[in-house]
Design a protein around this motif. Structure first.
Motif, mmCIF file in Angstrom:
data_model
loop_
_atom_site.group_PDB
_atom_site.id
_atom_site.type_symbol
_atom_site.label_atom_id
_atom_site.label_comp_id
_atom_site.label_asym_id
_atom_site.label_seq_id
_atom_site.Cartn_x
_atom_site.Cartn_y
_atom_site.Cartn_z
ATOM 1 N N LEU A 1 0.833 -1.190 0.000
ATOM 2 C CA LEU A 1 0.000 0.000 0.000
ATOM 3 C C LEU A 1 0.873 1.248 0.000
ATOM 4 C CD1 LEU A 1 -2.747 -0.951 2.619
ATOM 5 C CD2 LEU A 1 -2.939 -0.974 0.121
ATOM 6 N N CYS A 2 0.424 2.266 -0.704
ATOM 7 C CA CYS A 2 1.078 3.568 -0.690
ATOM 8 C C CYS A 2 0.611 4.296 0.563
ATOM 9 C CB CYS A 2 0.710 4.339 -1.947
ATOM 10 S SG CYS A 2 1.400 6.007 -2.033
ATOM 11 N N ALA B 1 13.960 8.758 -3.045
ATOM 12 C CA ALA B 1 15.182 7.965 -2.928
ATOM 13 C C ALA B 1 15.119 6.771 -3.872
ATOM 14 C CB ALA B 1 15.371 7.498 -1.487
ATOM 15 N N ASP B 2 16.240 6.074 -4.022
ATOM 16 C CA ASP B 2 16.285 4.923 -4.918
ATOM 17 C C ASP B 2 15.415 3.775 -4.421
ATOM 18 O OD1 ASP B 2 17.999 6.339 -6.511
ATOM 19 O OD2 ASP B 2 19.824 5.346 -5.803
ATOM 20 N N ASN B 3 15.143 3.710 -3.115
ATOM 21 C CA ASN B 3 14.261 2.666 -2.584
ATOM 22 C C ASN B 3 12.786 3.045 -2.658
ATOM 23 O OD1 ASN B 3 13.949 4.545 -0.555
ATOM 24 N ND2 ASN B 3 14.804 3.271 1.084
ATOM 25 N N GLY B 4 12.487 4.187 -3.257
ATOM 26 C CA GLY B 4 11.114 4.621 -3.446
ATOM 27 C C GLY B 4 10.557 5.505 -2.350
ATOM 28 N N THR B 5 11.304 5.716 -1.260
ATOM 29 C CA THR B 5 10.838 6.612 -0.204
ATOM 30 C C THR B 5 10.746 8.039 -0.724
ATOM 31 O OG1 THR B 5 11.861 5.232 1.505
ATOM 32 C CG2 THR B 5 11.289 7.485 2.118
ATOM 33 N N ILE B 6 9.649 8.689 -0.412
ATOM 34 C CA ILE B 6 9.377 10.054 -0.878
ATOM 35 C C ILE B 6 9.227 10.954 0.342
ATOM 36 C CG2 ILE B 6 7.714 11.532 -2.105
ATOM 37 C CD1 ILE B 6 6.952 8.936 -3.694
ATOM 38 N N TRP C 1 6.407 9.280 2.408
ATOM 39 C CA TRP C 1 5.544 8.296 1.753
ATOM 40 C C TRP C 1 6.367 7.045 1.447
ATOM 41 C CZ3 TRP C 1 5.155 13.511 0.495
ATOM 42 C CH2 TRP C 1 3.884 14.101 0.594
ATOM 43 N N SER C 2 5.747 5.884 1.545
ATOM 44 C CA SER C 2 6.417 4.633 1.188
ATOM 45 C C SER C 2 5.424 3.705 0.492
ATOM 46 C CB SER C 2 7.002 3.953 2.430
ATOM 47 O OG SER C 2 5.990 3.683 3.384
ATOM 48 N N GLY C 3 5.968 2.757 -0.276
ATOM 49 C CA GLY C 3 5.120 1.810 -0.983
ATOM 50 C C GLY C 3 4.375 2.398 -2.158
#
Length: 337
Positions: free
Chosen positions: A39-40, A315-320, A334-336
């Protein structure tokens, strides 16, 4: 990562909202993540109890360090602060309304600029200390914009007499020095990678130079990042094999990303009205949504008429990271997504 000089935090609080500054088909495709049940989600970043407002503006490529700004109000006194998150721990340093942060690297070193004595001066924050960086005598102001893992810093200086920009490099292995990057004239250097590649835009200060995005390779070769029709091109951010920006003139431009290995362009999702950042996977961040290549993912947290969200870096791991602005400005992650 984040590549602009923001308005002051106090101005954002007064206005009640934050504003962001601110493709053609190609043969390359952006890396996408397989669909999953993830989930985002949005979560607040911790702040000291006496810090009432804050925002997250930059994140290092690994997703560990986050840099931002906060506001402490004591009676009628307002004190701006520089914030650095390392997981759940947040470090606080004094700042001021005229100090702007641009980027943070994987070791928690922050760079930015400050308006001091009528000019913009470059600075670096590391190991709990703020350090002023040198500037060429020929420039009237300097703005660091990017930093790599080893601590090399790039940015640009403004030459008032000629109304042009100089691309600048503060090399980590030569402390106390600054160099002019061998790049197209009238350029801003916006990002430097760990291999020494530098990405920037010529025509950074306007004037007669047609805006042109470029990448300078470690061997000194310069490749221009072009678009169909020989239109002006510009860079907003870059990471890994990807750069994101646009082509065309103000009011009539197309957002796009470039594969830096091949130079090919890849369209940005037409539902994304602006671009803020890009990560090494080619994922493009807008101010309120993420372009995953195969789909557009809206970021949660906004409440129509009550809460505004603003994303700044990925970030490269998708963390915003970014902020929500309702009754107060709050830093979030934000994650996911």
């Amino acid at each position: 990562m984040t590549r602009t000089i923001p308005n002051s935090l106090l101005a954002g609080l007064t206005a009640g909202v934050l504003t962001a500054t601110l493709g053609a088909p190609g043969v390359a495709t952006a890396a996408t993540r397989p669909r999953s049940a993830t989930l985002c989600t949005i979560r607040p970043l911790p702040m000291p109890a006496d810090v009432t407002h804050g925002e997250a503006r930059a994140i290092d490529p690994t997703g560990r360090f986050i840099a931002g700004r906060g506001l402490r109000i004591t009676g009628d006194v307002r004190e701006e602060l520089l914030l650095l998150w390392d997981g759940p721990r947040v470090t606080v340093a004094p700042s001021d309304p005229h100090r702007y942060l641009a980027a943070v690297n994987r070791y928690g070193v922050i760079v930015g600029s400050a308006f001091v004595d009528g000019t913009y001066r470059p600075w670096r924050y590391r190991d709990g200390r703020l350090e002023w960086l040198p500037a060429p005598a020929t420039v009237s102001g300097s703005w660091p914009l990017g930093i790599n893992a080893r601590g090399d810093i790039v940015g640009h200086g403004s030459v008032e007499e000629t109304e042009t920009a100089l691309p600048l490099l503060w090399p980590a292995d030569r402390p106390g020095t600054v160099e002019v990057v061998d790049a197209p004239p009238n350029s801003a250097a916006q990002e430097i990678f760990d291999d020494g590649s530098i990405v920037g835009t010529a025509g950074a200060s306007g004037g007669a130079t047609t805006p042109t995005a470029w990448v300078r390779r470690p061997d000194g070769r310069i490749d221009r990042l072009t678009a169909p029709g020989a239109v002006p091109t510009w860079i907003r951010a870059a990471q890994g094999d990807w750069a994101v920006g646009g082509a065309g003139l103000d009011g009539d431009h197309v957002l796009m990303r470039w594969n830096l290995r091949s130079g090919a362009t890849v369209p940005v999702h037409p539902g994304l009205p602006s671009v803020q950042d890009v990560n090494a996977r080619g994922t493009v961040l807008g101010d309120r949504a993420v372009d995953r290549g195969d789909r557009l993912v809206p970021l949660p947290g906004a409440v129509p008429g009550a809460v505004i969200i603003m994303a700044w870096a990925i970030a490269d791991n998708g963390t915003i990271v970014g902020s929500t602005n309702g009754t107060r400005l709050r830093p979030v992650r934000w994650s996911g997504c």
